[in-house]
Design a protein around this motif. Structure first.
Motif, PDB file in Angstrom:
ATOM      1  N   ILE A  96       0.837  -1.204   0.000  1.00 32.41           N
ATOM      2  CA  ILE A  96       0.000   0.000   0.000  1.00 32.41           C
ATOM      3  C   ILE A  96       0.872   1.254   0.000  1.00 32.41           C
ATOM      4  CG2 ILE A  96      -1.488   1.390   1.533  1.00 32.41           C
ATOM      5  CD1 ILE A  96      -3.080  -0.540  -0.162  1.00 32.41           C
ATOM      6  N   ALA A  97       1.920   1.252   0.808  1.00 28.12           N
ATOM      7  CA  ALA A  97       2.782   2.429   0.928  1.00 28.12           C
ATOM      8  C   ALA A  97       3.523   2.737  -0.364  1.00 28.12           C
ATOM      9  CB  ALA A  97       3.782   2.235   2.071  1.00 28.12           C
ATOM     10  N   THR A  98       3.914   1.695  -1.093  1.00 30.06           N
ATOM     11  CA  THR A  98       4.721   1.900  -2.304  1.00 30.06           C
ATOM     12  C   THR A  98       3.894   1.904  -3.588  1.00 30.06           C
ATOM     13  OG1 THR A  98       5.126  -0.477  -2.546  1.00 30.06           O
ATOM     14  CG2 THR A  98       6.728   0.794  -1.235  1.00 30.06           C
ATOM     15  N   GLY A  99       2.634   1.462  -3.512  1.00 30.34           N
ATOM     16  CA  GLY A  99       1.817   1.379  -4.720  1.00 30.34           C
ATOM     17  C   GLY A  99       2.157   0.192  -5.595  1.00 30.34           C
ATOM     18  N   ARG A 100       2.989  -0.711  -5.089  1.00 31.31           N
ATOM     19  CA  ARG A 100       3.368  -1.898  -5.857  1.00 31.31           C
ATOM     20  C   ARG A 100       2.367  -3.009  -5.624  1.00 31.31           C
ATOM     21  NH1 ARG A 100       8.145  -3.522  -3.124  1.00 31.31           N
ATOM     22  NH2 ARG A 100       8.249  -5.258  -4.566  1.00 31.31           N
ATOM     23  N   PHE A 101       2.437  -4.044  -6.457  1.00 35.53           N
ATOM     24  CA  PHE A 101       1.665  -5.267  -6.257  1.00 35.53           C
ATOM     25  C   PHE A 101       2.560  -6.410  -6.689  1.00 35.53           C
ATOM     26  CE2 PHE A 101      -1.927  -7.628  -5.243  1.00 35.53           C
ATOM     27  CZ  PHE A 101      -2.187  -8.570  -6.206  1.00 35.53           C
ATOM     28  N   ALA A 102       3.232  -7.010  -5.722  1.00 35.79           N
ATOM     29  CA  ALA A 102       4.233  -8.027  -6.027  1.00 35.79           C
ATOM     30  C   ALA A 102       4.393  -8.950  -4.836  1.00 35.79           C
ATOM     31  CB  ALA A 102       5.581  -7.368  -6.342  1.00 35.79           C
TER      32      ALA A 102
END
Length: 199
Positions: A96-102
């Motif tokens: 959530i903090a980084t906007g990543r999805f991995a």
């Protein structure tokens, strides 16, 4: 209308894994998701997690959603683990903090399922886990990794981890910011092991 990442990917990228590396939000466009690698993860022996009880209703519903499907296939019920929940909470917060999805690249030694959704409505725990369970439509009984009607195990990997009979513990957490939510679940021992059967 709110849609989950899994629903969008099913429509836009039928060959991509629903839970893959490379999530990058882009203005005016959907997420960019790269397929997960098709090789099974190496198992790293770790200390078994401590058993616990879910501390709130959401956690209890996430656990129940897993166990309803496991009962359907004859797999033993999962036990909640606060240790796995803490790991899941940390990783969901990072995404959530980084906007990543991995997937978490660290060698944590557990199985992992991820789900993401965004938009104008809240998803229930049953809907989130249900999107993983819906992948059973592509599942075919067999020895892992030959378990998918598509020939690509990542198309059913979320489902097989949910029902993997050798898995005994689970811990999950949801993190949200603005209109985006991420559910992360960790499993011990991990499923999706080459040469094994889901159930």
């Amino acid at each position: 209308m709110r849609r989950s990442l899994l629903s969008i990917l099913a429509a836009l990228l039928p060959a991509a894994a629903a839970c893959a590396d490379g999530y990058t939000p882009q203005m005016g466009r959907g997420p960019v998701v790269e397929p997960a690698p098709q090789t099974a993860r190496q198992v790293v022996p770790i200390t078994p997690p401590r058993s616990a009880r879910p501390s709130d209703q959401i956690e209890a519903r996430l656990l129940a959603a897993h166990n309803v499907e496991r009962a359907r296939v004859g797999a033993p019920a999962l036990i909640w683990s606060d240790d796995l929940e803490a790991e899941s909470r940390a990783w969901a917060g990072e995404l959530i903090a980084t906007g990543r999805f991995a997937h978490d690249p660290s060698m944590h030694g557990h199985g992992e399922n991820l789900w993401a959704g965004w938009g104008g409505r809240d998803f229930t725990p049953e809907e989130m886990v249900g999107e993983w369970i819906a992948k059973k439509a592509q599942y075919r009984p067999g020895v892992f990794p030959n378990v998918s009607r598509t020939g690509n195990w990542v198309d059913v990997g979320h489902y097989t981890q949910v029902v993997w009979s050798g898995t005994t513990h689970v811990g999950c957490a949801i993190a949200s910011r603005a209109d985006r939510s991420v559910l992360a679940c960790r499993y011990s021992p991990p499923g999706n092991i080459d040469g094994g059967r889901a159930f």
